[in-house]
Motif scaffolding. Structure first.
Motif, PDB file in Angstrom:
ATOM      1  N   VAL A 259       0.868  -1.186   0.000  1.00 21.00           N
ATOM      2  CA  VAL A 259       0.000   0.000   0.000  1.00 21.00           C
ATOM      3  C   VAL A 259       0.903   1.234   0.000  1.00 21.00           C
ATOM      4  O   VAL A 259       2.124   1.121   0.188  1.00 21.00           O
ATOM      5  CB  VAL A 259      -0.966   0.022   1.208  1.00 21.00           C
ATOM      6  CG1 VAL A 259      -1.919  -1.168   1.161  1.00 21.00           C
ATOM      7  CG2 VAL A 259      -0.221   0.084   2.525  1.00 21.00           C
ATOM      8  N   TYR A 260       0.306   2.405  -0.198  1.00 19.84           N
ATOM      9  CA  TYR A 260       1.082   3.632  -0.387  1.00 19.84           C
ATOM     10  C   TYR A 260       0.540   4.774   0.460  1.00 19.84           C
ATOM     11  O   TYR A 260      -0.638   4.819   0.780  1.00 19.84           O
ATOM     12  CB  TYR A 260       1.035   4.047  -1.865  1.00 19.84           C
ATOM     13  CG  TYR A 260       1.487   2.954  -2.779  1.00 19.84           C
ATOM     14  CD1 TYR A 260       2.827   2.797  -3.089  1.00 19.84           C
ATOM     15  CD2 TYR A 260       0.572   2.035  -3.303  1.00 19.84           C
ATOM     16  CE1 TYR A 260       3.257   1.775  -3.910  1.00 19.84           C
ATOM     17  CE2 TYR A 260       0.993   1.009  -4.121  1.00 19.84           C
ATOM     18  CZ  TYR A 260       2.336   0.881  -4.420  1.00 19.84           C
ATOM     19  OH  TYR A 260       2.754  -0.142  -5.219  1.00 19.84           O
ATOM     20  N   ARG A 261       1.447   5.695   0.747  1.00 26.43           N
ATOM     21  CA  ARG A 261       1.049   6.899   1.470  1.00 26.43           C
ATOM     22  C   ARG A 261       1.946   8.043   1.026  1.00 26.43           C
ATOM     23  O   ARG A 261       3.163   7.896   0.949  1.00 26.43           O
ATOM     24  CB  ARG A 261       1.188   6.681   2.975  1.00 26.43           C
ATOM     25  CG  ARG A 261       0.790   7.891   3.781  1.00 26.43           C
ATOM     26  CD  ARG A 261       0.651   7.517   5.253  1.00 26.43           C
ATOM     27  NE  ARG A 261       0.166   8.676   5.981  1.00 26.43           N
ATOM     28  CZ  ARG A 261       0.938   9.427   6.759  1.00 26.43           C
ATOM     29  NH1 ARG A 261       2.206   9.138   6.927  1.00 26.43           N
ATOM     30  NH2 ARG A 261       0.430  10.467   7.375  1.00 26.43           N
ATOM     31  N   ALA A 262       1.341   9.192   0.736  1.00 22.94           N
ATOM     32  CA  ALA A 262       2.094  10.408   0.439  1.00 22.94           C
ATOM     33  C   ALA A 262       1.914  11.335   1.631  1.00 22.94           C
ATOM     34  O   ALA A 262       0.802  11.515   2.120  1.00 22.94           O
ATOM     35  CB  ALA A 262       1.578  11.070  -0.834  1.00 22.94           C
ATOM     36  N   HIS A 263       3.016  11.890   2.115  1.00 24.14           N
ATOM     37  CA  HIS A 263       2.904  12.765   3.278  1.00 24.14           C
ATOM     38  C   HIS A 263       3.905  13.910   3.187  1.00 24.14           C
ATOM     39  O   HIS A 263       4.813  13.901   2.366  1.00 24.14           O
ATOM     40  CB  HIS A 263       3.044  11.994   4.590  1.00 24.14           C
ATOM     41  CG  HIS A 263       4.331  11.256   4.727  1.00 24.14           C
ATOM     42  ND1 HIS A 263       5.435  11.803   5.314  1.00 24.14           N
ATOM     43  CD2 HIS A 263       4.687  10.020   4.339  1.00 24.14           C
ATOM     44  CE1 HIS A 263       6.419  10.932   5.286  1.00 24.14           C
ATOM     45  NE2 HIS A 263       5.999   9.848   4.702  1.00 24.14           N
ATOM     46  N   ASN A 264       3.722  14.865   4.054  1.00 29.87           N
ATOM     47  CA  ASN A 264       4.580  16.036   4.104  1.00 29.87           C
ATOM     48  C   ASN A 264       6.029  15.595   4.340  1.00 29.87           C
ATOM     49  O   ASN A 264       6.297  14.841   5.278  1.00 29.87           O
ATOM     50  CB  ASN A 264       4.102  16.936   5.252  1.00 29.87           C
ATOM     51  CG  ASN A 264       4.805  18.254   5.309  1.00 29.87           C
ATOM     52  OD1 ASN A 264       6.012  18.342   5.135  1.00 29.87           O
ATOM     53  ND2 ASN A 264       4.047  19.302   5.572  1.00 29.87           N
TER      54      ASN A 264
ATOM     55  N   THR B 203      -3.751   7.233  -5.791  1.00 30.01           N
ATOM     56  CA  THR B 203      -4.738   7.594  -4.775  1.00 30.01           C
ATOM     57  C   THR B 203      -4.058   8.250  -3.578  1.00 30.01           C
ATOM     58  O   THR B 203      -4.574   9.226  -3.019  1.00 30.01           O
ATOM     59  CB  THR B 203      -5.539   6.357  -4.329  1.00 30.01           C
ATOM     60  OG1 THR B 203      -6.094   5.724  -5.483  1.00 30.01           O
ATOM     61  CG2 THR B 203      -6.648   6.731  -3.362  1.00 30.01           C
ATOM     62  N   ALA B 204      -2.901   7.737  -3.192  1.00 31.04           N
ATOM     63  CA  ALA B 204      -2.155   8.348  -2.087  1.00 31.04           C
ATOM     64  C   ALA B 204      -1.832   9.805  -2.408  1.00 31.04           C
ATOM     65  O   ALA B 204      -1.990  10.695  -1.565  1.00 31.04           O
ATOM     66  CB  ALA B 204      -0.874   7.559  -1.812  1.00 31.04           C
ATOM     67  N   TRP B 205      -1.401  10.061  -3.621  1.00 32.01           N
ATOM     68  CA  TRP B 205      -1.092  11.434  -4.045  1.00 32.01           C
ATOM     69  C   TRP B 205      -2.357  12.291  -4.028  1.00 32.01           C
ATOM     70  O   TRP B 205      -2.357  13.414  -3.517  1.00 32.01           O
ATOM     71  CB  TRP B 205      -0.460  11.420  -5.431  1.00 32.01           C
ATOM     72  CG  TRP B 205      -0.079  12.781  -5.898  1.00 32.01           C
ATOM     73  CD1 TRP B 205      -0.793  13.590  -6.735  1.00 32.01           C
ATOM     74  CD2 TRP B 205       1.081  13.519  -5.540  1.00 32.01           C
ATOM     75  NE1 TRP B 205      -0.137  14.785  -6.920  1.00 32.01           N
ATOM     76  CE2 TRP B 205       1.021  14.763  -6.197  1.00 32.01           C
ATOM     77  CE3 TRP B 205       2.173  13.248  -4.720  1.00 32.01           C
ATOM     78  CZ2 TRP B 205       2.005  15.728  -6.059  1.00 32.01           C
ATOM     79  CZ3 TRP B 205       3.148  14.217  -4.601  1.00 32.01           C
ATOM     80  CH2 TRP B 205       3.059  15.434  -5.259  1.00 32.01           C
ATOM     81  N   LEU B 206      -3.450  11.760  -4.569  1.00 33.10           N
ATOM     82  CA  LEU B 206      -4.727  12.488  -4.591  1.00 33.10           C
ATOM     83  C   LEU B 206      -5.174  12.847  -3.178  1.00 33.10           C
ATOM     84  O   LEU B 206      -5.575  13.988  -2.912  1.00 33.10           O
ATOM     85  CB  LEU B 206      -5.792  11.629  -5.283  1.00 33.10           C
ATOM     86  CG  LEU B 206      -7.199  12.200  -5.427  1.00 33.10           C
ATOM     87  CD1 LEU B 206      -7.196  13.360  -6.411  1.00 33.10           C
ATOM     88  CD2 LEU B 206      -8.153  11.114  -5.893  1.00 33.10           C
ATOM     89  N   GLU B 207      -5.077  11.903  -2.256  1.00 31.06           N
ATOM     90  CA  GLU B 207      -5.476  12.146  -0.866  1.00 31.06           C
ATOM     91  C   GLU B 207      -4.612  13.235  -0.230  1.00 31.06           C
ATOM     92  O   GLU B 207      -5.120  14.113   0.467  1.00 31.06           O
ATOM     93  CB  GLU B 207      -5.356  10.863  -0.044  1.00 31.06           C
ATOM     94  CG  GLU B 207      -6.410   9.828  -0.345  1.00 31.06           C
ATOM     95  CD  GLU B 207      -7.760  10.139   0.265  1.00 31.06           C
ATOM     96  OE1 GLU B 207      -7.842  10.999   1.172  1.00 31.06           O
ATOM     97  OE2 GLU B 207      -8.749   9.525  -0.162  1.00 31.06           O
TER      98      GLU B 207
END
Length: 168
Positions: free
Chosen positions: A7-12, A48-52
């Motif tokens: 799974v993926y996550r984009a964060h600061n 989706t991670a980027w979109l979120e």
């Protein structure tokens, strides 16, 4: 069910030293966690991670650190499945309500009540549709409340040590 995949996550980028902490969500609260409750919001696709992560900045993308996580987690409910939602008494308003608006007004969002109930039943996480602006049916999130090692393994992939480390 058992979820075993990436799974993926984009964060600061400022928080790149703690991509698996859940502290950011605990500090502000989220759709599926009250303020003070750690949660790890991830997505099945990196798009989706980027979109979120870009909510509110749709036309002016801000820097993000994109992380992948190796997941092998038991006790995950797939709330994108109508039969699972029905079996657990989950309605559309439990997922899609205006959680930030309600919590800002001092009201408890239905999604927080749902999260409280599922956590109390031993649920480690949920698979849910994305509610980000511009999301389609292919945009699906996974929210973890209980993660770490097996049976609820969620481990950031950083084989080459590229993520920043906290200052000592």
């Amino acid at each position: 069910m058992r979820l075993s995949r990436i799974v993926y996550r984009a964060h600061n980028p400022r928080w790149s030293f703690g991509p698996g902490s859940g502290e950011g969500a605990a500090g502000t609260g989220g759709r599926f966690n009250r303020t003070g409750l750690r949660a790890l919001y991830t997505a099945l696709r990196f798009e989706t991670a980027w979109l979120e992560a870009q909510q509110g900045f749709a036309f002016k993308a801000q820097p993000m650190t994109l992380c992948a996580y190796d997941v092998d987690c038991d006790d995950v409910l797939d709330l994108t499945d109508p039969a699972t939602r029905s079996a657990h008494g989950v309605g559309g308003a439990d997922l899609a309500g205006p959680c930030k608006d309600l919590s800002t007004r001092g009201e408890v969002p239905p999604s927080w009540v749902l999260a409280d109930r599922l956590i109390a039943q031993g649920c480690a996480g949920i698979i849910v549709p994305s509610f980000a602006s511009g999301a389609t049916t292919t945009d699906v999130n996974v929210v973890f409340w209980n993660w770490g090692e097996r049976p609820h393994q969620v481990r950031v992939i950083d084989d080459f040590g590229r993520l920043a480390r906290p200052a000592t």
